[in-house]
Scaffold this active site. Structure first.
Site, mmCIF file in Angstrom:
data_model
loop_
_atom_site.group_PDB
_atom_site.id
_atom_site.type_symbol
_atom_site.label_atom_id
_atom_site.label_comp_id
_atom_site.label_asym_id
_atom_site.label_seq_id
_atom_site.Cartn_x
_atom_site.Cartn_y
_atom_site.Cartn_z
ATOM 1 N N HIS A 49 -0.804 6.996 5.309
ATOM 2 C CA HIS A 49 0.542 6.641 5.764
ATOM 3 C C HIS A 49 1.453 7.834 5.467
ATOM 4 C CE1 HIS A 49 -0.786 2.479 6.072
ATOM 5 N NE2 HIS A 49 -1.183 2.544 4.817
ATOM 6 N N ALA A 83 0.793 -1.229 0.000
ATOM 7 C CA ALA A 83 0.000 0.000 0.000
ATOM 8 C C ALA A 83 0.825 1.278 0.000
ATOM 9 C CB ALA A 83 -0.924 0.000 1.216
ATOM 10 N N ASN A 130 1.571 -3.822 7.839
ATOM 11 C CA ASN A 130 2.594 -4.349 6.944
ATOM 12 C C ASN A 130 3.449 -3.220 6.392
ATOM 13 O OD1 ASN A 130 2.234 -7.195 6.927
ATOM 14 N ND2 ASN A 130 0.417 -6.976 5.672
#
Length: 259
Positions: A210, A111, A180
Protein backbone atom coordinates in the site's frame (compact mmCIF):
# COMPACT_ATOMS: atom_id res chain seq x y z
CA UNK A 1 -11.67 -6.36 33.10
CA UNK A 2 -13.86 -5.93 30.03
CA UNK A 3 -15.68 -8.72 28.24
CA UNK A 4 -15.22 -8.94 24.47
CA UNK A 5 -17.24 -10.93 21.95
CA UNK A 6 -15.87 -11.58 18.46
CA UNK A 7 -18.15 -11.88 15.43
CA UNK A 8 -16.40 -14.10 12.90
CA UNK A 9 -13.81 -16.81 13.47
CA UNK A 10 -11.83 -16.70 10.23
CA UNK A 11 -8.34 -15.46 9.43
CA UNK A 12 -8.85 -12.32 11.54
CA UNK A 13 -11.48 -13.20 14.13
CA UNK A 14 -10.01 -16.62 14.90
CA UNK A 15 -6.59 -15.17 15.77
CA UNK A 16 -8.19 -12.43 17.87
CA UNK A 17 -10.52 -14.78 19.75
CA UNK A 18 -7.81 -17.32 20.56
CA UNK A 19 -5.47 -14.60 21.82
CA UNK A 20 -8.19 -13.16 24.06
CA UNK A 21 -9.13 -16.63 25.30
CA UNK A 22 -5.48 -17.21 26.22
CA UNK A 23 -5.40 -14.00 28.26
CA UNK A 24 -2.89 -12.28 25.99
CA UNK A 25 -4.51 -8.83 26.30
CA UNK A 26 -4.38 -7.35 29.79
CA UNK A 27 -7.72 -6.38 31.28
CA UNK A 28 -9.72 -8.31 28.69
CA UNK A 29 -11.54 -11.64 28.73
CA UNK A 30 -13.27 -13.42 25.85
CA UNK A 31 -17.03 -13.58 26.33
CA UNK A 32 -17.46 -15.77 23.25
CA UNK A 33 -17.50 -16.04 19.49
CA UNK A 34 -20.42 -15.53 17.10
CA UNK A 35 -20.00 -17.60 13.94
CA UNK A 36 -22.53 -19.95 12.30
CA UNK A 37 -19.61 -22.07 11.04
CA UNK A 38 -18.55 -22.73 14.63
CA UNK A 39 -15.50 -21.87 16.69
CA UNK A 40 -13.82 -25.10 17.85
CA UNK A 41 -12.34 -24.88 21.32
CA UNK A 42 -13.84 -21.47 22.04
CA UNK A 43 -17.04 -20.42 23.84
CA UNK A 44 -19.81 -19.79 21.32
CA UNK A 45 -22.65 -17.28 21.53
CA UNK A 46 -25.60 -16.08 19.53
CA UNK A 47 -25.49 -12.42 18.57
CA UNK A 48 -28.10 -11.69 21.23
CA UNK A 49 -26.01 -13.54 23.78
CA UNK A 50 -22.90 -11.63 22.73
CA UNK A 51 -24.63 -8.27 23.09
CA UNK A 52 -25.85 -9.23 26.54
CA UNK A 53 -22.53 -10.68 27.74
CA UNK A 54 -20.00 -8.28 26.23
CA UNK A 55 -18.88 -4.72 26.86
CA UNK A 56 -17.35 -4.64 23.37
CA UNK A 57 -18.29 -6.57 20.22
CA UNK A 58 -15.59 -6.96 17.57
CA UNK A 59 -16.84 -7.31 13.99
CA UNK A 60 -14.39 -9.46 12.00
CA UNK A 61 -16.71 -11.16 9.54
CA UNK A 62 -16.93 -8.92 6.47
CA UNK A 63 -18.90 -5.98 5.15
CA UNK A 64 -22.26 -7.71 4.75
CA UNK A 65 -22.15 -9.01 8.32
CA UNK A 66 -21.26 -5.57 9.64
CA UNK A 67 -24.29 -4.11 7.87
CA UNK A 68 -26.49 -6.68 9.59
CA UNK A 69 -25.09 -6.86 13.11
CA UNK A 70 -23.43 -3.48 13.62
CA UNK A 71 -26.55 -1.34 14.09
CA UNK A 72 -28.08 -4.00 16.37
CA UNK A 73 -25.03 -3.95 18.63
CA UNK A 74 -24.92 -0.16 18.89
CA UNK A 75 -28.68 0.11 19.36
CA UNK A 76 -28.40 -2.19 22.38
CA UNK A 77 -25.89 0.22 23.97
CA UNK A 78 -22.88 -2.05 23.44
CA UNK A 79 -19.65 -0.70 21.98
CA UNK A 80 -18.60 -1.93 18.52
CA UNK A 81 -15.10 -2.30 17.05
CA UNK A 82 -15.28 -2.33 13.23
CA UNK A 83 -12.73 -4.22 11.14
CA UNK A 84 -14.61 -4.05 7.80
CA UNK A 85 -14.37 -0.28 7.45
CA UNK A 86 -14.96 -0.55 3.70
CA UNK A 87 -18.64 -1.09 4.47
CA UNK A 88 -18.81 2.54 5.58
CA UNK A 89 -18.88 3.62 1.94
CA UNK A 90 -22.63 3.14 2.44
CA UNK A 91 -23.87 6.44 3.87
CA UNK A 92 -27.09 4.79 5.07
CA UNK A 93 -25.13 2.23 7.10
CA UNK A 94 -22.90 4.95 8.50
CA UNK A 95 -25.96 6.89 9.63
CA UNK A 96 -27.49 3.76 11.19
CA UNK A 97 -24.30 2.98 13.10
CA UNK A 98 -23.76 6.46 14.45
CA UNK A 99 -27.41 7.15 15.16
CA UNK A 100 -28.57 3.75 16.35
CA UNK A 101 -28.07 4.03 20.09
CA UNK A 102 -25.71 4.66 22.95
CA UNK A 103 -23.05 2.14 21.92
CA UNK A 104 -19.86 3.74 20.63
CA UNK A 105 -18.31 2.83 17.27
CA UNK A 106 -14.53 2.37 17.03
CA UNK A 107 -12.58 1.72 13.82
CA UNK A 108 -9.47 -0.43 13.39
CA UNK A 109 -6.58 0.93 11.31
CA UNK A 110 -5.91 -2.62 10.13
CA UNK A 111 -3.12 -3.14 7.62
CA UNK A 112 -1.85 0.45 7.32
CA UNK A 113 -0.36 3.27 9.37
CA UNK A 114 0.02 7.02 8.98
CA UNK A 115 -3.68 7.75 9.49
CA UNK A 116 -3.02 9.98 12.49
CA UNK A 117 -0.79 12.22 10.33
CA UNK A 118 -3.38 12.35 7.55
CA UNK A 119 -6.09 13.30 10.07
CA UNK A 120 -3.89 16.07 11.46
CA UNK A 121 -2.94 17.40 8.03
CA UNK A 122 -6.56 17.38 6.85
CA UNK A 123 -7.62 19.24 9.98
CA UNK A 124 -5.12 21.99 9.24
CA UNK A 125 -6.62 22.43 5.77
CA UNK A 126 -8.14 20.32 2.99
CA UNK A 127 -5.62 18.02 1.36
CA UNK A 128 -5.24 18.85 -2.31
CA UNK A 129 -4.34 15.36 -3.47
CA UNK A 130 -4.51 11.95 -1.81
CA UNK A 131 -3.81 8.63 -3.51
CA UNK A 132 -3.49 5.06 -2.34
CA UNK A 133 -2.06 2.39 -4.63
CA UNK A 134 -2.67 -1.20 -3.47
CA UNK A 135 -0.80 -4.07 -5.09
CA UNK A 136 -1.70 -7.72 -4.51
CA UNK A 137 -1.41 -11.07 -6.23
CA UNK A 138 -3.96 -11.41 -9.05
CA UNK A 139 -6.00 -14.32 -7.65
CA UNK A 140 -7.29 -12.33 -4.68
CA UNK A 141 -8.47 -9.45 -6.89
CA UNK A 142 -10.86 -11.31 -9.20
CA UNK A 143 -14.40 -10.18 -8.34
CA UNK A 144 -17.89 -11.58 -9.06
CA UNK A 145 -18.86 -8.42 -10.97
CA UNK A 146 -16.05 -8.93 -13.54
CA UNK A 147 -16.97 -10.39 -16.91
CA UNK A 148 -14.94 -13.37 -18.12
CA UNK A 149 -12.60 -11.23 -20.21
CA UNK A 150 -11.77 -8.95 -17.30
CA UNK A 151 -11.31 -11.84 -14.89
CA UNK A 152 -9.01 -13.57 -17.40
CA UNK A 153 -6.98 -10.37 -17.84
CA UNK A 154 -6.37 -10.20 -14.10
CA UNK A 155 -5.69 -13.92 -13.59
CA UNK A 156 -3.27 -14.17 -16.52
CA UNK A 157 -1.24 -11.07 -15.71
CA UNK A 158 2.47 -11.74 -16.25
CA UNK A 159 3.54 -8.41 -14.77
CA UNK A 160 2.01 -5.45 -12.89
CA UNK A 161 -1.47 -4.68 -14.26
CA UNK A 162 -3.80 -1.87 -13.21
CA UNK A 163 -7.12 -3.51 -12.33
CA UNK A 164 -9.18 -0.45 -11.46
CA UNK A 165 -8.81 3.20 -10.49
CA UNK A 166 -11.37 5.59 -9.02
CA UNK A 167 -12.62 7.39 -5.92
CA UNK A 168 -12.03 5.52 -2.67
CA UNK A 169 -15.78 5.01 -2.18
CA UNK A 170 -16.09 3.22 -5.52
CA UNK A 171 -12.97 1.07 -5.12
CA UNK A 172 -13.70 0.03 -1.53
CA UNK A 173 -17.17 -1.12 -2.59
CA UNK A 174 -15.86 -2.95 -5.67
CA UNK A 175 -13.18 -4.91 -3.78
CA UNK A 176 -14.79 -5.54 -0.36
CA UNK A 177 -12.14 -8.02 0.84
CA UNK A 178 -9.10 -6.17 -0.42
CA UNK A 179 -9.54 -2.41 -0.02
CA UNK A 180 -10.54 -1.65 3.54
CA UNK A 181 -7.32 0.37 3.47
CA UNK A 182 -8.75 2.76 0.87
CA UNK A 183 -11.78 3.30 3.08
CA UNK A 184 -9.57 3.87 6.13
CA UNK A 185 -7.59 6.56 4.29
CA UNK A 186 -10.78 8.30 3.10
CA UNK A 187 -12.25 8.25 6.60
CA UNK A 188 -9.02 9.69 8.02
CA UNK A 189 -9.01 12.48 5.42
CA UNK A 190 -12.74 13.06 5.86
CA UNK A 191 -13.54 13.07 2.14
CA UNK A 192 -14.41 9.96 0.13
CA UNK A 193 -14.18 11.72 -3.22
CA UNK A 194 -10.82 13.42 -2.64
CA UNK A 195 -9.00 10.11 -2.26
CA UNK A 196 -8.06 8.30 -5.48
CA UNK A 197 -7.59 4.55 -5.07
CA UNK A 198 -5.69 2.36 -7.51
CA UNK A 199 -5.72 -1.45 -7.43
CA UNK A 200 -2.81 -3.26 -9.06
CA UNK A 201 -2.37 -6.99 -9.72
CA UNK A 202 1.19 -8.31 -9.74
CA UNK A 203 1.98 -12.05 -9.90
CA UNK A 204 5.46 -11.32 -8.51
CA UNK A 205 4.07 -9.58 -5.40
CA UNK A 206 5.17 -11.68 -2.44
CA UNK A 207 3.95 -8.95 -0.07
CA UNK A 208 0.80 -6.81 -0.17
CA UNK A 209 1.82 -3.23 -0.86
CA UNK A 210 0.00 0.00 0.00
CA UNK A 211 1.58 3.29 -1.10
CA UNK A 212 -0.16 6.41 0.21
CA UNK A 213 0.75 9.88 -1.03
CA UNK A 214 -0.84 13.16 0.05
CA UNK A 215 -0.16 16.86 -0.23
CA UNK A 216 -1.71 19.97 1.24
CA UNK A 217 -1.09 23.05 3.35
CA UNK A 218 0.59 20.99 6.08
CA UNK A 219 3.15 19.41 3.74
CA UNK A 220 3.79 16.44 1.48
CA UNK A 221 3.51 12.87 2.72
CA UNK A 222 4.37 9.41 1.45
CA UNK A 223 3.82 6.17 3.36
CA UNK A 224 4.63 2.73 2.03
CA UNK A 225 3.44 -0.41 3.81
CA UNK A 226 4.39 -3.92 2.67
CA UNK A 227 2.58 -6.66 4.57
CA UNK A 228 2.73 -10.42 4.41
CA UNK A 229 -0.64 -11.85 3.34
CA UNK A 230 -2.46 -14.13 5.76
CA UNK A 231 -1.69 -17.80 5.07
CA UNK A 232 -5.37 -18.55 5.74
CA UNK A 233 -6.80 -15.79 3.55
CA UNK A 234 -4.55 -14.05 0.99
CA UNK A 235 -7.04 -11.18 0.58
CA UNK A 236 -6.12 -9.88 4.05
CA UNK A 237 -2.77 -9.05 5.62
CA UNK A 238 -1.35 -11.23 8.37
CA UNK A 239 -0.89 -8.23 10.67
CA UNK A 240 -4.59 -7.23 10.75
CA UNK A 241 -5.67 -9.38 13.74
CA UNK A 242 -2.77 -7.95 15.73
CA UNK A 243 -3.94 -4.43 14.91
CA UNK A 244 -7.33 -5.51 16.26
CA UNK A 245 -5.74 -6.85 19.44
CA UNK A 246 -3.84 -3.58 19.91
CA UNK A 247 -7.06 -1.61 19.50
CA UNK A 248 -8.81 -3.81 22.07
CA UNK A 249 -5.91 -3.38 24.46
CA UNK A 250 -5.98 0.40 24.04
CA UNK A 251 -9.72 0.51 24.74
CA UNK A 252 -9.28 -1.67 27.83
CA UNK A 253 -6.34 0.32 29.19
CA UNK A 254 -7.69 3.82 28.46
CA UNK A 255 -4.24 5.29 28.93
CA UNK A 256 -2.41 8.04 27.09
CA UNK A 257 -0.66 5.56 24.78
CA UNK A 258 -0.42 6.17 21.03
CA UNK A 259 -3.11 4.51 18.89
Amino acid sequence: MIAVAVVGCGAIGGVVARALDAGEVAGVRLAGVVDPAGAPGLPQLSLEGAIEAADLVVEAAGQSVLADVGPRVVAAGTDLLVVSVGALTDDALLARLYGAGEGRVHLVTGAIGGLDMLRSAARMGPLEKVRIVTTKKPAGLVQPWMDEAEARRVRSADGPVEVRRGPAREIAAAFPRSTNVAAAVALAVGDWDRVEAVVMADPAATLTSHVITASGAAGDYRFEIRNRPSPDNPTTSQVVPYAVLKAIGDLAARTGSFR
